[in-house]
Write an enzyme that holds these catalytic residues in place. Structure first.
Site, mmCIF file in Angstrom:
data_model
loop_
_atom_site.group_PDB
_atom_site.id
_atom_site.type_symbol
_atom_site.label_atom_id
_atom_site.label_comp_id
_atom_site.label_asym_id
_atom_site.label_seq_id
_atom_site.Cartn_x
_atom_site.Cartn_y
_atom_site.Cartn_z
ATOM 1 N N GLY A 87 0.846 -1.183 0.000
ATOM 2 C CA GLY A 87 0.000 0.000 0.000
ATOM 3 C C GLY A 87 0.879 1.230 0.000
ATOM 4 N N GLN A 146 3.093 10.015 1.464
ATOM 5 C CA GLN A 146 4.401 9.349 1.371
ATOM 6 C C GLN A 146 5.170 9.758 0.116
ATOM 7 O OE1 GLN A 146 2.674 5.203 2.226
ATOM 8 N NE2 GLN A 146 4.736 5.117 3.038
ATOM 9 N N CYS A 158 6.805 -0.146 6.606
ATOM 10 C CA CYS A 158 6.353 1.045 5.902
ATOM 11 C C CYS A 158 7.494 1.541 5.025
ATOM 12 C CB CYS A 158 5.971 2.117 6.929
ATOM 13 S SG CYS A 158 5.336 3.625 6.191
ATOM 14 N N LEU A 159 7.178 1.896 3.788
ATOM 15 C CA LEU A 159 8.221 2.379 2.879
ATOM 16 C C LEU A 159 8.819 3.695 3.373
ATOM 17 C CD1 LEU A 159 6.628 1.539 -0.588
ATOM 18 C CD2 LEU A 159 8.242 0.188 0.747
ATOM 19 N N HIS A 186 -3.476 1.142 8.233
ATOM 20 C CA HIS A 186 -2.112 1.683 8.157
ATOM 21 C C HIS A 186 -2.058 2.812 7.127
ATOM 22 C CE1 HIS A 186 2.441 1.074 7.815
ATOM 23 N NE2 HIS A 186 2.144 1.875 6.812
ATOM 24 N N GLU A 187 -2.604 2.550 5.934
ATOM 25 C CA GLU A 187 -2.530 3.568 4.868
ATOM 26 C C GLU A 187 -3.360 4.803 5.220
ATOM 27 O OE1 GLU A 187 -0.251 3.268 2.837
ATOM 28 O OE2 GLU A 187 0.095 1.135 3.195
ATOM 29 N N HIS A 223 -1.849 7.317 7.479
ATOM 30 C CA HIS A 223 -0.936 8.266 6.824
ATOM 31 C C HIS A 223 -1.650 9.566 6.462
ATOM 32 C CE1 HIS A 223 2.860 6.160 6.288
ATOM 33 N NE2 HIS A 223 2.259 5.089 5.797
HETATM 34 NI NI NI Z 1 3.214 3.221 5.581
#
Ligand code: NI
Length: 178
Positions: free
Chosen positions: A49, A54, A103-104, A145-146, A149
């Site tokens: 995701g 991000q 997480c990226l 999670h997404e 953000h």
């Molecule tokens: Ni993330």
């Protein structure tokens, strides 16, 4: 399509509440391009995701997609590309389920986070049309999670037990079988 630069922990854009987009904005060429580029970026880095903040775009947009063969996560079922604008989450089951999240924007780490296991997502799709979807298990966790953000929240904020935050190598060695 372009691979976008991913903001990392410490960049202020990850801590700002993101703005909603109107259906007209969602259908506009720049936003359609952003969706394509986010999808390409998520694939490039092996994510399941990616949220717009991000990639330094403070708007309420996330893309989610995973197959059973993801390199970074073991997942049982596949989720085809799902483009979500302006999501609202309703918890359908307060019972939590835990996963080792990554997480990226927080590269190289995994942390154990527990979240409600079943939710409903009300959102606008890629054409700006209202939709709803039920998400359970791993997909429910990825969604939460997404969508966090979009409110400037990172998974590390939700780790209840700090002893369950690990570098990938140590995660694989000591925790992956938990
Ligand atoms: Ni993330």
């Amino acid at each position: 399509m372009a691979i976008l630069k991913v903001a990392r922990l410490g960049h202020p854009v990850l801590r700002e509440p993101a703005l909603e987009l109107s259906p007209e904005e969602i259908r506009s060429p720049p936003v359609r391009k952003l969706v394509e580029d986010m999808h390409a970026t998520m694939i490039e880095y092996g994510g399941v995701g990616l949220a717009a903040p991000q990639v330094h775009e403070s708007v309420r947009l996330a893309v989610i997609e995973f197959s059973g063969e993801n390199e970074r996560y073991r997942v049982d079922e596949a989720q085809p590309l799902w483009v979500v604008f302006n999501p609202r989450v309703t918890v359908l089951d307060e019972q939590t389920e835990g996963f080792w999240e990554g997480c990226l924007s927080v590269p190289g780490l995994r942390g154990w986070v527990e979240r409600p296991r079943k939710i409903r997502v009300d959102y606008l799709d890629a054409n700006g049309e209202p939709r709803e979807q039920i998400a359970e298990g791993f997909l429910a966790t990825v969604c939460q999670h997404e969508f966090d953000h979009l409110d400037g929240v990172l998974y590390v904020d939700r780790i209840a037990d700090p002893t369950r935050l690990a570098f990938l190598e140590e995660y694989a060695r000591y925790h992956a079988s938990e």
